[in-house]
Scaffold this motif. Structure first.
Motif: not given
Length: 358
Positions: A21-23, A60-66, A134-137
């Motif tokens: 979480e970023c602002s 932002v939530n990042f979840t691994k996908k195939e 910022m979330n990507v970083m």
């Protein structure tokens, strides 16, 4: 000297899932940039105050996908699906893919909100893209433990710029310059650079934003920037911006509020002059914008109080002033300017320190 190649991620690992979480705040340019080249490169340098209260908060939530063939993401705005924002996010991911190739490995859920009303007439692209960058970083830092803090913030600004040009000035604070120039050491077209040599007179400077018109602009900033190609006054304007940046940084360092006011107001009017003299020409100021400007001039002259205005690419007025005259200026706004705001609305803000990760 940092180049684009330095921002290409390599030697990174992989994780199953992560949430950040970023602002990031909005910013208001003192010396304006108007006109840009390919890949979001500014035609002239700019410098801005980073704001504090008007910001975007993005989780932002990042979840691994195939599959790694395409970008996969959902977008929520204030908890609700917002599909009409998705094309801009898709374009952003496509622009940054070469620098962040790991993004296609994840399904991404973006949940974002603003601390100011979305329909307030305040541009949220700068704060929104800065918060997303910022979330990507934060993800990149998680999968690359060798990433330095300096490169983290430079790349965040670099990525934000590819989403919205002025967003690169929302990563750091209190004063940020963007665009290569002779005045500021290590200035760059690729990312924003902090200007730290600020006199006490400008510490905690105030910005009260008068919401004159909350409607959608009849001409977007993107179209306006493009109209600087072939503009009869473009080259002189770009020269003026370089000169004014040199002058205003000197004022910020020496604490010369009087000269600061002259440049800030001239820059605001020049921005709108470029709009009015492009082809096709257009006017984003409203009658109430002009009424507010004239009343600010009268109040400043009669009371010898260092208050001034600036404008973004719209009708709203940013009223800038030192903290030590806040009581008098806010009373003036209540007494004389509120009636010219749509529904009497305005937002009190001040200089801030930039983006944050939680």
């Amino acid at each position: 000297m940092i180049s684009e190649q330095d921002f290409i991620a390599s030697n990174y690992s992989s994780i199953e899932t992560a949430t950040f979480e970023c602002s990031a705040p909005s910013n208001i340019a003192l010396v304006k940039y108007w006109g840009k080249k390919e890949n979001q490169i500014p035609a002239n340098p700019s410098i801005s105050f980073t704001l504090n209260n008007c910001k975007t908060i993005t989780k932002v939530n990042f979840t691994k996908k195939e599959s790694k063939d395409n970008f996969s993401f959902d977008l929520l705005f204030e908890g609700k699906s917002k599909d009409d924002f998705k094309p801009k996010i898709q374009k952003f991911f496509e622009r940054i893919e070469v620098y962040c190739p790991y993004l296609k490995e994840y399904h991404i859920v973006i949940d974002t909100e603003n601390t100011f009303p979305h329909s307030s007439g305040i541009a949220s692209s700068a704060s929104g893209m800065a918060a997303l960058a910022m979330n990507v970083m934060c993800l990149e830092k998680e999968i690359n433990s060798n990433l330095s803090e300096d490169l983290f913030y430079k790349k965040a600004s670099f990525l934000a710029r590819l989403g919205s040009g002025s967003a690169c000035r929302s990563i750091k604070g209190e004063v940020v310059a963007w665009g290569k120039n002779k005045t500021i050491k290590e200035s760059s077209d690729l990312f924003g650079v902090e200007f730290n040599d600020i006199h006490q007179n400008f510490k905690n400077y105030q910005d009260t934003i008068l919401l004159v018109d909350k409607g959608e602009k009849q001409v977007s900033s993107t179209v306006g920037h493009d109209l600087m190609f072939g503009h009869p006054y473009a080259e002189k304007r770009f020269e003026q911006a370089h000169d004014n940046l040199a002058k205003i940084t000197k004022n910020l360092t020496e604490g010369n509020v009087e000269e600061f006011i002259k440049i800030v107001e001239s820059e605001a009017l020049t921005l709108h002059a470029m709009m009015m003299t492009s082809m096709p020409y257009f006017i984003l100021m409203k009658p109430n914008t002009l009424e507010i400007i004239n009343r600010i001039w009268k109040f400043r002259s009669e009371n010898n109080i260092p208050v001034c205005f600036t404008l973004d690419a719209g009708a709203n007025v940013h009223v800038l002033y030192p903290e030590n005259v806040s009581v008098k200026v806010l009373q003036f706004i209540q007494d004389e300017l509120v009636d010219f705001c749509q529904n009497g609305q305005y937002i009190c803000d001040q200089i801030g320190n930039g983006a944050e990760s939680k």
